[in-house]
Design a protein around this motif. Structure first.
Motif, PDB file in Angstrom:
ATOM      1  N   ARG A   1      66.673   6.563  15.203  1.00  0.00           N
ATOM      2  CA  ARG A   1      67.971   5.908  15.377  1.00  0.00           C
ATOM      3  C   ARG A   1      68.146   4.798  14.356  1.00  0.00           C
ATOM      4  NH1 ARG A   1      69.342   3.557  21.149  1.00  0.00           N
ATOM      5  NH2 ARG A   1      69.753   5.782  21.520  1.00  0.00           N
ATOM      6  N   GLN A   2      69.249   4.848  13.638  1.00  0.00           N
ATOM      7  CA  GLN A   2      69.614   3.769  12.723  1.00  0.00           C
ATOM      8  C   GLN A   2      70.575   2.821  13.445  1.00  0.00           C
ATOM      9  OE1 GLN A   2      69.752   4.496   8.460  1.00  0.00           O
ATOM     10  NE2 GLN A   2      70.445   6.563   8.906  1.00  0.00           N
ATOM     11  N   PRO A   3      70.288   1.521  13.461  1.00  0.00           N
ATOM     12  CA  PRO A   3      71.151   0.554  14.168  1.00  0.00           C
ATOM     13  C   PRO A   3      72.396   0.221  13.340  1.00  0.00           C
ATOM     14  CG  PRO A   3      69.285  -0.587  13.188  1.00  0.00           C
ATOM     15  CD  PRO A   3      69.087   0.883  12.900  1.00  0.00           C
ATOM     16  N   PHE A   4      73.381   1.106  13.380  1.00  0.00           N
ATOM     17  CA  PHE A   4      74.533   0.960  12.497  1.00  0.00           C
ATOM     18  C   PHE A   4      75.357  -0.287  12.801  1.00  0.00           C
ATOM     19  CE2 PHE A   4      73.936   5.694  12.385  1.00  0.00           C
ATOM     20  CZ  PHE A   4      73.537   5.747  11.066  1.00  0.00           C
ATOM     21  N   ASP A   5      75.488  -0.658  14.079  1.00  0.00           N
ATOM     22  CA  ASP A   5      76.251  -1.861  14.403  1.00  0.00           C
ATOM     23  C   ASP A   5      75.600  -3.094  13.786  1.00  0.00           C
ATOM     24  OD1 ASP A   5      78.092  -0.418  15.799  1.00  0.00           O
ATOM     25  OD2 ASP A   5      77.286  -0.873  17.780  1.00  0.00           O
TER      26      ASP A   5
ATOM     27  N   PRO B   1      64.467   0.713  11.894  1.00  0.00           N
ATOM     28  CA  PRO B   1      65.012   1.749  12.780  1.00  0.00           C
ATOM     29  C   PRO B   1      64.124   1.910  14.010  1.00  0.00           C
ATOM     30  CG  PRO B   1      63.733   2.771  11.069  1.00  0.00           C
ATOM     31  CD  PRO B   1      63.647   1.280  10.810  1.00  0.00           C
ATOM     32  N   GLN B   2      64.540   2.794  14.919  1.00  0.00           N
ATOM     33  CA  GLN B   2      63.774   3.046  16.146  1.00  0.00           C
ATOM     34  C   GLN B   2      63.631   4.542  16.349  1.00  0.00           C
ATOM     35  OE1 GLN B   2      66.284   1.058  19.033  1.00  0.00           O
ATOM     36  NE2 GLN B   2      65.060  -0.803  18.950  1.00  0.00           N
ATOM     37  N   LEU B   3      62.454   4.967  16.798  1.00  0.00           N
ATOM     38  CA  LEU B   3      62.220   6.367  17.106  1.00  0.00           C
ATOM     39  C   LEU B   3      62.674   6.657  18.532  1.00  0.00           C
ATOM     40  CD1 LEU B   3      60.920   9.073  16.156  1.00  0.00           C
ATOM     41  CD2 LEU B   3      58.827   8.299  17.299  1.00  0.00           C
TER      42      LEU B   3
ATOM     43  N   HIS C   1      73.917  -7.861  -3.802  1.00  0.00           N
ATOM     44  CA  HIS C   1      72.984  -7.850  -2.691  1.00  0.00           C
ATOM     45  C   HIS C   1      72.772  -6.415  -2.212  1.00  0.00           C
ATOM     46  CE1 HIS C   1      73.198 -12.300  -1.782  1.00  0.00           C
ATOM     47  NE2 HIS C   1      74.231 -12.138  -2.595  1.00  0.00           N
ATOM     48  N   VAL C   2      71.618  -6.153  -1.624  1.00  0.00           N
ATOM     49  CA  VAL C   2      71.306  -4.832  -1.083  1.00  0.00           C
ATOM     50  C   VAL C   2      70.914  -4.986   0.387  1.00  0.00           C
ATOM     51  CG1 VAL C   2      69.804  -2.812  -1.221  1.00  0.00           C
ATOM     52  CG2 VAL C   2      70.548  -3.965  -3.323  1.00  0.00           C
ATOM     53  N   VAL C   3      71.547  -4.193   1.245  1.00  0.00           N
ATOM     54  CA  VAL C   3      71.240  -4.184   2.678  1.00  0.00           C
ATOM     55  C   VAL C   3      70.926  -2.748   3.070  1.00  0.00           C
ATOM     56  CG1 VAL C   3      72.099  -4.664   4.998  1.00  0.00           C
ATOM     57  CG2 VAL C   3      72.786  -6.132   3.100  1.00  0.00           C
ATOM     58  N   SER C   4      69.919  -2.559   3.897  1.00  0.00           N
ATOM     59  CA  SER C   4      69.563  -1.184   4.263  1.00  0.00           C
ATOM     60  C   SER C   4      68.809  -1.151   5.577  1.00  0.00           C
ATOM     61  CB  SER C   4      68.701  -0.543   3.166  1.00  0.00           C
ATOM     62  OG  SER C   4      67.443  -1.202   3.097  1.00  0.00           O
ATOM     63  N   VAL C   5      68.796   0.030   6.183  1.00  0.00           N
ATOM     64  CA  VAL C   5      67.827   0.349   7.223  1.00  0.00           C
ATOM     65  C   VAL C   5      66.578   0.844   6.503  1.00  0.00           C
ATOM     66  CG1 VAL C   5      67.326   1.842   9.191  1.00  0.00           C
ATOM     67  CG2 VAL C   5      69.628   0.915   8.880  1.00  0.00           C
ATOM     68  N   ASP C   6      65.404   0.471   6.992  1.00  0.00           N
ATOM     69  CA  ASP C   6      64.146   0.836   6.337  1.00  0.00           C
ATOM     70  C   ASP C   6      63.882   2.327   6.532  1.00  0.00           C
ATOM     71  OD1 ASP C   6      61.531   1.156   5.448  1.00  0.00           O
ATOM     72  OD2 ASP C   6      60.896  -0.810   6.148  1.00  0.00           O
ATOM     73  N   GLN C   7      64.309   3.126   5.551  1.00  0.00           N
ATOM     74  CA  GLN C   7      64.197   4.577   5.649  1.00  0.00           C
ATOM     75  C   GLN C   7      62.737   5.041   5.567  1.00  0.00           C
ATOM     76  OE1 GLN C   7      67.174   6.234   6.148  1.00  0.00           O
ATOM     77  NE2 GLN C   7      68.174   4.245   6.018  1.00  0.00           N
ATOM     78  N   ASP C   8      61.949   4.379   4.734  1.00  0.00           N
ATOM     79  CA  ASP C   8      60.525   4.699   4.629  1.00  0.00           C
ATOM     80  C   ASP C   8      59.852   4.534   5.978  1.00  0.00           C
ATOM     81  OD1 ASP C   8      57.615   4.002   4.266  1.00  0.00           O
ATOM     82  OD2 ASP C   8      58.058   4.392   2.172  1.00  0.00           O
ATOM     83  N   LEU C   9      60.122   3.410   6.641  1.00  0.00           N
ATOM     84  CA  LEU C   9      59.540   3.169   7.965  1.00  0.00           C
ATOM     85  C   LEU C   9      60.009   4.221   8.959  1.00  0.00           C
ATOM     86  CD1 LEU C   9      58.034   1.509  10.090  1.00  0.00           C
ATOM     87  CD2 LEU C   9      60.083   0.054  10.277  1.00  0.00           C
ATOM     88  N   GLY C  10      61.291   4.566   8.924  1.00  0.00           N
ATOM     89  CA  GLY C  10      61.793   5.589   9.842  1.00  0.00           C
ATOM     90  C   GLY C  10      61.075   6.911   9.687  1.00  0.00           C
TER      91      GLY C  10
ATOM     92  N   ASP D   1      68.954   9.783  12.367  1.00  0.00           N
ATOM     93  CA  ASP D   1      70.278   9.170  12.570  1.00  0.00           C
ATOM     94  C   ASP D   1      70.588   8.928  14.037  1.00  0.00           C
ATOM     95  OD1 ASP D   1      71.029   8.875   9.920  1.00  0.00           O
ATOM     96  OD2 ASP D   1      72.114  10.773   9.842  1.00  0.00           O
ATOM     97  N   ASP D   2      70.220   9.863  14.923  1.00  0.00           N
ATOM     98  CA  ASP D   2      70.595   9.835  16.345  1.00  0.00           C
ATOM     99  C   ASP D   2      72.105   9.919  16.489  1.00  0.00           C
ATOM    100  OD1 ASP D   2      70.138   9.907  19.052  1.00  0.00           O
ATOM    101  OD2 ASP D   2      69.997   7.737  19.286  1.00  0.00           O
TER     102      ASP D   2
END
Length: 325
Positions: free
Chosen positions: A285-289, A315-317, A153-162, A269-270
């Motif tokens: 900001r990447q929602p690491f939690d 992610p969130q700006l 499985h692959v899990v990620s924060v959407d880096q392209d969107l960020g 990253d924030d």
């Protein structure tokens, strides 16, 4: 367990439920069994339980970038989520990462009988080793752009969107020349941020400047800042992480360049303290939690036989002073 059951006046199955699924036990029974456990000093024998259930309730977690904010924060979040779910984590960190080192860690995990592996490993070279180990047990990989397999499985924060959020914000402030200081291009996440940066500029009909590639470090950001101050400043710099942005800000300050008056700066990253830099750093900001929780949830579903799939988190700006008009 039988001693606890006799002391509490319940069956050994009830004691097992108290240990493994306390929410399924009536409060008065739960209190009685817990009191007996405390009085007798009972501790579950994890080795014996593993023999009976064919599960050690242990997750192997390996990170190949523990010196950086993203991998370290993600690993910590996974460990917390696992503990809350009644699992222990066997954590391995590879600061000097290579495929041979990763393969050694994965063999160690298998020998210790982990139920699944979660790999915070965005580098290209890690993918093949993780695909191979997925034939033996479920694997979850944190890497944006890696394709899942039947058991991986692959899990990620959407880096392209960020990246698109960062560049779009800079364009809205009137900056039309946005340079990108990227991370190493053998990292899936760094590649995805490049795609987002390039795509946002192309969608706006703007020229795409030369890509600048760094190594995630503040020293790299500082060197680039000095170079830009000497050779010509763009309207804005989108940095692939906050550490490079921190070095860039220091170089521009030393060169007497006003931020954001002359150059706007955005990071990724924030990191802790980003809001207290001068100027305060605009960043993604990447929602690491949340990322850690999703990794653990996906690993548990994989243990139940769910086929490999991809999962993405937005992610969130965080807009601050470094990107003002």
């Amino acid at each position: 367990m039988m001693d606890v059951a006799r002391a509490a006046g319940v069956s050994h199955q009830t004691v097992s439920r108290v240990i493994n699924r306390p929410d399924s036990v009536r409060p008065e029974t739960l209190a009685r069994v817990q009191a007996a456990i405390k009085e007798l000093g009972y501790r579950p024998n994890l080795a014996a339980r593993a023999l009976v259930t064919d599960s050690t309730r242990m997750i192997g977690v390996v990170t190949t970038g523990s010196g950086f904010q993203g991998p370290a924060s993600t690993t910590s979040a996974i460990e917390g989520a696992a503990r809350a779910a009644g699992y222990a984590c066997l954590v391995a960190s590879l600061p000097e990462a290579d495929r041979a080192g990763l393969e050694g860690v994965l063999r160690f995990f298998v020998a210790r009988g982990v139920d699944a592996v979660i790999a915070v490993a965005s580098q290209h070279w890690a993918a093949d080793a993780l695909r191979e180990i997925a034939a033996a047990l479920p694997v979850v990989v944190v890497a944006d752009g890696l394709e899942p397999t039947a058991r991986m499985h692959v899990v990620s924060v959407d880096q392209d969107l960020g990246a698109r959020l960062a560049v779009g914000h800079l364009l809205e402030t009137g900056r039309e020349q946005v340079v990108h200081l990227a991370g190493p291009q053998d990292w899936y996440d760094a590649e995805a941020r490049v795609r987002g940066w390039r795509g946002a500029l192309e969608d706006a009909g703007l020229a795409v400047p030369e890509l600048l590639v760094g190594d995630w470090s503040p020293e790299c950001g500082y060197a680039l800042g000095r170079r830009l101050a000497d050779e010509g400043l763009p309207h804005a710099v989108f940095c692939g992480n906050d550490l490079m942005a921190l070095g860039l800000l220091a170089a521009l300050r030393d060169a007497g360049v006003q931020v954001p008056g002359r150059v706007a700066v955005v990071g990724f990253d924030d990191i802790e303290g980003a809001a207290f830099l001068r100027p305060a750093l605009t960043t993604v900001r990447q929602p690491f939690d949340e990322l850690g929780r999703v990794c653990l949830e996906v690993a548990l579903r994989a243990l139940d036989g769910e086929a490999g799939s991809a999962h993405s988190i937005a992610p969130q700006l965080q807009v601050r002073a470094s990107s003002g008009r």
